[in-house]
Design a protein around this motif. Structure first.
Motif, short mmCIF file in Angstrom:
data_model
loop_
_atom_site.label_atom_id
_atom_site.label_comp_id
_atom_site.label_asym_id
_atom_site.label_seq_id
_atom_site.Cartn_x
_atom_site.Cartn_y
_atom_site.Cartn_z
N VAL B 9 0.84 -1.20 0.00
CA VAL B 9 0.00 0.00 0.00
C VAL B 9 0.88 1.25 0.00
N GLN B 176 -1.90 0.43 -12.91
CA GLN B 176 -2.92 -0.59 -12.64
C GLN B 176 -2.51 -1.47 -11.45
N SER B 177 -1.19 -1.66 -11.29
CA SER B 177 -0.71 -2.47 -10.17
C SER B 177 -0.97 -1.75 -8.84
N ALA B 178 -0.77 -0.42 -8.86
CA ALA B 178 -1.01 0.37 -7.64
C ALA B 178 -2.48 0.26 -7.22
N GLN B 180 -4.54 -2.20 -7.90
CA GLN B 180 -4.76 -3.56 -7.39
C GLN B 180 -4.26 -3.67 -5.93
N SER B 181 -3.10 -3.10 -5.65
CA SER B 181 -2.55 -3.16 -4.28
C SER B 181 -3.44 -2.41 -3.31
N LEU B 182 -4.11 -1.37 -3.80
CA LEU B 182 -5.00 -0.60 -2.93
C LEU B 182 -6.38 -1.25 -2.83
N GLY B 183 -6.53 -2.39 -3.47
CA GLY B 183 -7.79 -3.13 -3.39
C GLY B 183 -8.83 -2.66 -4.38
N ILE B 184 -8.39 -1.83 -5.34
CA ILE B 184 -9.36 -1.33 -6.32
C ILE B 184 -9.37 -2.27 -7.52
N ASN B 185 -10.32 -3.16 -7.54
CA ASN B 185 -10.48 -4.10 -8.65
C ASN B 185 -11.98 -4.33 -8.79
N SER B 187 -15.21 -5.39 -11.62
CA SER B 187 -15.49 -5.99 -12.94
C SER B 187 -15.84 -4.93 -13.98
N LYS B 194 -6.70 -0.91 -16.74
CA LYS B 194 -5.53 -1.57 -17.34
C LYS B 194 -5.14 -0.89 -18.64
#
Lengths: 257, 219
Positions: B9, B176-178, B180-185, B187, B194
């Motif tokens: 994070v 996009q990786s940042a 994902q690490s922050l829990g933002i994913n 559908s 991305k």
């Protein structure tokens, strides 16, 4: 079909291992990968040699016991498939197949291709449960759950804990496994009760056991035999951040001190 | 020691902060090649070098770099230690390509940063000997002239282009990786994020590379 196998042989965790070469002839293309190894072991036993130790149980792709690193990929070249469900028709006559055990600090080698995956059990013990009173099974529809949530919880619960995600991750991170376990409970009302506590305990245990950190390469998702999605990892990150920031700390009275 | 997720994070928050810096820095730099005179750029450089708020932000920015680099190195060594015995055969084809090389591209960016800071930031602030220009009768450091002189060297120009391409590789995975690490994913939004991540990497990289290229070939 005729094959050359390069297989990792190691007596126990303490000794140094090395690759041994084996030649196999007349292997049926219809045999499974493990059956092919069975044939090799029969041959080794007949020649008074030590057979190759490898893990396997149900051979139906649902128990998560088998797991071999085949030609650089966990469970071999077929997507969404465990080693036991991989068939020799996926290989070509004359192929050289390299077979290695899972390699991670948290998964020490027991013998040859068998690794000790009890680290996963310890993570589950740390929080992968719900505390409920036993008794009669409650009525299935007493707690309404959105269809999408129940589907996603089910998809996450499909994780068989084989360890392919750890094996393929360049960091030997267990995030896909832990996030699948966190997710399938966090998505359901029964699991929400202990959600904040669970995610913190399971992540702490995962870190303690020496797994690496996630760098979002998403190799785990590509190699998972159960196609567990990395959206679980994001969900776990979300749950973790939420728990760290917002979870209340019990007062002295509440803890009984 | 922070937990693995907390470290990620921190990395992602600092990374996103550094991306915003890259955008600000780029937009100021582009004034040098878009505007007909160096004045706009020199006034902007003067503002960035003297404004008290910017001076505070500069310290924050250095902090952001240091934290991002420090935890990046810690994560690298922890991840390296998590697999003491590597595979004989390792089929990397299934991974997103640039995500594997963040520490390598990161190290190159660090080397680039050192060269860049020494040649421009250190020179304008501390070492003196800056060319001087006059805008509306007031004297300013001619930062624009310094940049133009530097990029007239083909070697220096190529060095920048090469380093900036590696920065682009780093950025391709970054945004996009940042998230994902922050829990933002999600559908609905993640497929867009991305694509946006790659778009951002390409735009920032082309934007920065255009400066030495335009200066060398056109200005």
């Amino acid at each position: 079909m005729n094959l050359t196998l390069k297989i990792w042989r190691q007596k126990n965790a303490g000794t140094k291992g090395k690759f041994e070469k084996y030649k196999l002839t007349d292997i049926s293309t219809e045999s499974s990968f493990l059956e092919m190894l069975d044939v090799l072991n029969e041959k080794l036993i007949n020649e008074n040699q030590e057979p190759i130790a490898f893990d396997h149980d149900c051979r139906e792709g649902i128990c998560g016991t088998c797991g071999l690193y085949i030609n650089g990929r966990p469970h071999g070249p077929e997507k969404g498939t465990t080693t036991c469900q991989l068939h020799m028709r996926k290989f070509k006559d004359g192929d050289v197949i390299t077979i290695e055990p899972w390699r991670a600090k948290a998964f020490p080698i027991v013998r040859d291709l068998i690794v000790d995956r009890s680290a996963f059990d310890l993570i589950l013990q740390a929080g992968g449960y719900t505390s409920v009173n036993t008794g009669n099974a409650p009525d299935a529809n007493s707690i309404p759950i959105p269809k999408l949530d129940s589907d996603r919880a089910f998809e996450s619960a499909a994780c068989i804990g084989c360890g392919a995600c750890v094996a393929t991750c360049k960091n030997a991170s267990a995030m896909l496994f832990v996030s699948a376990k966190v997710s399938h409970l966090a998505l359901l009302p029964q699991g929400r009760i202990e959600a904040a506590e669970r995610v913190q305990k399971m992540v702490a245990k995962m870190d303690e056991l020496g797994f690496g950190n996630c760098t979002n390469t998403y190799a785990c998702e590509m190699e998972c035999p159960k196609n567990i999605s990395v959206s679980n990892i994001a969900r776990m990150n979300r749950e973790f951040i939420k728990a760290k920031i917002f979870a209340e700390v019990p007062t002295a009275v509440e803890t009984g001190d | 020691m922070y937990s693995s997720i907390t470290k990620k994070v921190i990395m992602s928050l600092m990374g996103l902060f550094l991306i915003t810096f890259l955008l600000v820095h780029l937009s100021l730099n582009l004034t040098l090649i878009i505007s007909s005179s160096k004045d706009t750029f020199n006034l902007a450089a003067h503002f960035m070098g003297t404004n008290p708020v910017v001076k505070v932000l500069e310290v924050v920015l250095f902090g952001g770099f240091i934290i991002h680099i420090f935890w990046g190195i810690v994560l690298f060594f922890q991840n390296w230690a998590a697999r003491p015995h590597s595979y004989a055969v390792w089929n990397h084809s299934q991974e997103t390509f640039f995500s594997k090389y963040m520490i390598h591209t990161g190290a190159l960016i660090l080397a680039f940063l050192a060269i860049h800071l020494l040649d421009f930031w250190y020179k304008s602030r501390f070492s003196g000997g800056m060319p001087i220009t006059q805008i509306d009768g007031i004297k300013y450091d001619d930062m624009g002239q310094l940049v133009l002189d530097k990029f007239k060297s083909p070697a220096y120009c190529s060095l920048y282009v090469i380093f900036l391409i590696f920065m682009g590789f780093h950025l391709d995975h970054a945004f996009q990786s940042a998230l994902q690490s922050l829990g933002i994913n999600h559908s609905k939004y993640t497929p867009f994020f991305k694509k946006f991540s790659r778009f951002l990497a390409v735009v920032i990289t082309i934007g920065y590379i255009s400066i030495p290229i335009v200066i060398y070939f056109i200005l």
